[in-house]
Design an enzyme around this catalytic site. Structure first.
Site, mmCIF file in Angstrom:
data_model
loop_
_atom_site.group_PDB
_atom_site.id
_atom_site.type_symbol
_atom_site.label_atom_id
_atom_site.label_comp_id
_atom_site.label_asym_id
_atom_site.label_seq_id
_atom_site.Cartn_x
_atom_site.Cartn_y
_atom_site.Cartn_z
ATOM 1 N N GLU A 256 0.888 -1.167 0.000
ATOM 2 C CA GLU A 256 0.000 0.000 0.000
ATOM 3 C C GLU A 256 0.925 1.215 0.000
ATOM 4 O O GLU A 256 1.488 1.577 1.037
ATOM 5 C CB GLU A 256 -0.892 -0.015 1.259
ATOM 6 C CG GLU A 256 -1.814 -1.210 1.361
ATOM 7 C CD GLU A 256 -3.003 -1.129 0.404
ATOM 8 O OE1 GLU A 256 -3.287 -0.032 -0.098
ATOM 9 O OE2 GLU A 256 -3.628 -2.176 0.167
ATOM 10 N N CYS A 290 -2.269 9.377 2.211
ATOM 11 C CA CYS A 290 -2.011 8.683 0.941
ATOM 12 C C CYS A 290 -3.178 8.945 -0.009
ATOM 13 O O CYS A 290 -2.976 9.267 -1.167
ATOM 14 C CB CYS A 290 -1.793 7.201 1.175
ATOM 15 S SG CYS A 290 -3.095 6.428 2.118
HETATM 16 P P1 NAD Z 1 8.538 4.622 4.613
HETATM 17 O O1 NAD Z 1 8.606 3.719 3.439
HETATM 18 O O2 NAD Z 1 9.668 5.538 4.854
HETATM 19 O O3 NAD Z 1 8.397 3.763 5.969
HETATM 20 C C1 NAD Z 1 7.326 2.882 6.161
HETATM 21 C C2 NAD Z 1 7.752 1.806 7.133
HETATM 22 O O4 NAD Z 1 8.769 1.017 6.531
HETATM 23 C C3 NAD Z 1 8.325 2.318 8.438
HETATM 24 O O5 NAD Z 1 7.854 1.507 9.487
HETATM 25 C C4 NAD Z 1 9.814 2.140 8.241
HETATM 26 O O6 NAD Z 1 10.548 1.982 9.439
HETATM 27 C C5 NAD Z 1 9.849 0.870 7.448
HETATM 28 N N1 NAD Z 1 11.086 0.650 6.668
HETATM 29 C C6 NAD Z 1 12.009 1.564 6.261
HETATM 30 N N2 NAD Z 1 12.991 0.948 5.550
HETATM 31 C C7 NAD Z 1 12.661 -0.362 5.500
HETATM 32 C C8 NAD Z 1 13.255 -1.503 4.865
HETATM 33 N N3 NAD Z 1 14.400 -1.414 4.171
HETATM 34 N N4 NAD Z 1 12.627 -2.684 4.976
HETATM 35 C C9 NAD Z 1 11.472 -2.786 5.660
HETATM 36 N N5 NAD Z 1 10.854 -1.756 6.274
HETATM 37 C C10 NAD Z 1 11.449 -0.554 6.197
HETATM 38 O O7 NAD Z 1 7.157 5.379 4.501
HETATM 39 P P2 NAD Z 1 6.619 6.529 5.463
HETATM 40 O O8 NAD Z 1 7.409 7.751 5.190
HETATM 41 O O9 NAD Z 1 6.525 6.014 6.844
HETATM 42 O O10 NAD Z 1 5.138 6.691 4.930
HETATM 43 C C11 NAD Z 1 4.772 7.637 3.983
HETATM 44 C C12 NAD Z 1 4.459 6.952 2.688
HETATM 45 O O11 NAD Z 1 3.484 5.951 2.900
HETATM 46 C C13 NAD Z 1 3.868 7.873 1.660
HETATM 47 O O12 NAD Z 1 4.401 7.594 0.406
HETATM 48 C C14 NAD Z 1 2.396 7.521 1.690
HETATM 49 O O13 NAD Z 1 1.697 7.825 0.511
HETATM 50 C C15 NAD Z 1 2.455 6.074 1.941
HETATM 51 N N6 NAD Z 1 1.197 5.626 2.504
HETATM 52 C C16 NAD Z 1 0.423 4.800 1.776
HETATM 53 C C17 NAD Z 1 -0.793 4.386 2.280
HETATM 54 C C18 NAD Z 1 -1.684 3.466 1.524
HETATM 55 O O14 NAD Z 1 -2.559 2.878 2.142
HETATM 56 N N7 NAD Z 1 -1.539 3.315 0.220
HETATM 57 C C19 NAD Z 1 -1.201 4.820 3.528
HETATM 58 C C20 NAD Z 1 -0.384 5.683 4.224
HETATM 59 C C21 NAD Z 1 0.831 6.056 3.713
#
Ligand code: NAD
Length: 533
Positions: A256, A290
């Site tokens: 997502e 999002c």
């Molecule tokens: P992010 O990808 O930076 O982090 C998300 C999660 O992934 C965090 O818990 C982080 O610690 C973890 N993470 C980071 N590196 C990782 C790795 N190498 N392997 C596994 N996990 C890892 O995203 P964010 O900044 O927390 O969230 C914002 C983004 O999320 C935006 O792009 C937003 O659009 C998207 N988002 C999507 C939805 C949806 O339902 N489609 C909902 C909310 C947010």
């Protein structure tokens, strides 16, 4: 790592069996509202993640074999806890993210009972064995479909709706009999504790939900661990890494990811409502949603009138911390603040006009002014990349066709909205939008419609949850065929001698739908069924 999440000195970790204490890495959390230090939070390492997965694995058989009614009873307690603790949780969410407490109450906590009720009601229907119709060429047989849990699900969640986006996937996985290891965002560690508190209070058996705290390294460790599925919500860049890790085993993965949601305002729209919606949809959660309003396509005939209405409404939006009862808070992540500034500055340099706002606010914390831009064009970064901030970029278009074409000219395809008083036209335009969810004359609230599937196309993700899809996403499917076992042999089985011509007759029946050929072919084969004694 953002300024709200900076490294702090390591602290001693509890001594192991050999008595040696290894250092535990900590992350410092700063308030997005004031910049004040809110605490240090530990980062789980690979060994801790593996141990959590092992506990979830050990808990799986019992939870899977708990009758559905028993699982429903336990998960239903979430509503009771939210009734008692909801206000406290909402204030903690506001402290951690900076978002208004009303938003935390309605969009984070309020979403959970809404979606949970649907799951509790639909699971008994979706998860029971279903009989399917069987064609006449398979006489004497019956077909059934049943779903069974995938096993241990690794769930990784982001910071923008840190409560809802952790709790809803966990509940969706648990109802079907899976166990879960959850890794929440390091940017909102206070909410991570709130979520842990919620699952502790409902009295789940040990190991059914394991929560590991930490940053990307902890998330990466979870993607490498012995889980049976990964469910990830976050950025496209991290989603790629999660999918690459899942490919190594290989295990199913649901992503997502981000969006660049389009709002299409037709000439016959209720402009007052559309302007209110643009302002709320683009600025709710400080634009860090999002499903949002990231591009506003307005047809030429009403462009100027619409922009004036939006300007007037944006100018009335109040900005401040949760204690100030403001409409809009700060950005939760300081890294995001930098992206918003970059997008706005680059757009202005390329010819966009700032109608309102356009800069960081001169006060402590991570505040950016609600911003209205006109003259945005497809070449600009702000048209193409997710801004995830309080910015309303308006794109003037000739007509609705141009709006749909440009809306679809995007790497993303999460959600969108269409604004017209002609509902048939609205539905026609909605069906042409290449994304996972579309609203006609509404925005974002579709996410809270519990029966609607949620998810994106293209770089916005893979898979669906919410609605029936949300339960089935975490299930494997099994087909079962039953024969009562009266006959000693089958037409298809050995020996083949003398069967070819009957086979051709049967094939003719299958391809031409001729009942006569089917019966003739089948009876011919049936006669040859048994080996001569
Ligand atoms: P992010 O990808 O930076 O982090 C998300 C999660 O992934 C965090 O818990 C982080 O610690 C973890 N993470 C980071 N590196 C990782 C790795 N190498 N392997 C596994 N996990 C890892 O995203 P964010 O900044 O927390 O969230 C914002 C983004 O999320 C935006 O792009 C937003 O659009 C998207 N988002 C999507 C939805 C949806 O339902 N489609 C909902 C909310 C947010």
């Amino acid at each position: 790592m953002s300024a709200s999440q900076t490294s702090a000195p390591s602290s001693p970790r509890p001594a192991g069996p050999d008595g040696a204490a290894s250092p535990r890495r900590l992350l410092e959390k700063l308030s997005p509202v004031s910049g004040a230090r809110l605490g240090d939070f530990p980062v789980a390492d690979e060994a801790e993640v593996r141990a959590a997965v092992a506990r979830a694995r050990a808990a799986f058989p019992d939870w899977r074999d708990t009758p559905l009614a028993g699982r429903i009873e336990v998960l239903g307690r979430v509503k009771q806890v939210l009734a008692e603790q909801g206000e406290h949780y909402a204030r903690k969410i506001s402290e951690d993210t900076g978002k208004p407490t009303f938003e935390a109450t309605m969009m984070e906590i309020g979403a959970v009972p809404l979606l949970l009720d649907y799951m509790l009601r639909r699971a008994p229907v979706l998860l029971r064995r279903q009989k399917v119709s069987t064609p006449i060429v398979l006489p004497g047989k019956s077909g059934f479909i049943e779903h069974f849990p995938r096993g241990v699900i690794g769930i990784i969640s982001p910071w923008n709706f840190p409560f809802q986006l952790a709790v809803v996937p966990v509940l969706s996985a648990l109802i079907g009999g899976n166990t879960v290891v959850l890794k929440q965002s390091e940017i909102t560690p206070i909410v991570a504790g709130v979520v842990e508190d919620l699952f502790r209070r409902i009295g789940l058996p040990a190991g059914v939900v394991e929560i590991v705290h930490g940053d990307g390294s902890t998330g990466a460790a979870l993607t490498r661990a012995e889980v049976d599925m990964l469910f990830f919500t976050g950025s496209v860049a991290t989603g790629r890494k999660v999918m690459a890790a899942a490919a190594q085993r290989p295990i199913p993965v649901e992503l997502e990811l981000g969006g660049k949601d389009a709002m299409i305002v037709c000439a016959d729209a209720n402009l007052e409502r559309a302007a209110e919606a643009a302002v709320w949809g683009g600025l709710v959660n400080c634009g860090q949603a999002c499903v949002s309003v990231e591009r506003i396509f307005v047809v030429d005939a009403i462009h100027d009138r619409f922009v004036e209405k939006v300007r007037e409404k944006v100018s009335r939006v109040t900005v401040g911390g949760p204690d100030e009862q403001a409409d809009m808070g700060p950005l939760t992540s300081s890294a995001q603040l930098g992206i918003v500034e970059r997008h706005v500055n680059a757009a202005v340099a390329a010819g966009a006009k700032v109608v309102f706002g356009g800069e960081k606010l001169q006060r402590p914390g991570q505040f950016f002014a609600p911003t209205l831009l006109t003259g945005v064009t497809p070449e600009m970064e702000i048209f193409r990349e997710e801004t995830f901030g309080p910015v309303l970029p308006v794109i003037r278009v000739r007509d609705e066709d141009e709006a749909v074409r440009l809306a679809n000219a995007s790497e993303f395809g999460l959600a969108g909205s269409v604004w017209t008083q002609d509902i048939d036209k609205g539905l026609r335009l909605a069906s042409r939008m290449e994304c996972g969810q579309v609203s006609v004359n509404d925005v974002i609230q579709s996410v809270g419609h519990p029966a609607l599937p949620f998810g994106g196309v293209r770089s916005s993700g893979i898979g669906r949850y919410h609605g029936d899809a949300g339960i089935l996403a975490f299930m494997n499917t099994r087909g079962i065929m039953v024969d009562r076992g009266f006959l000693n042999s089958e037409p298809l089985w050995f020996p083949y001698a003398g069967k070819v011509s009957h086979g051709f007759e049967l094939l003719k029946g299958l391809t031409t739908r001729s009942l006569g050929s089917l019966v003739k072919g089948f009876l011919g084969l049936a006669k040859k069924r048994a080996r001569p004694k």
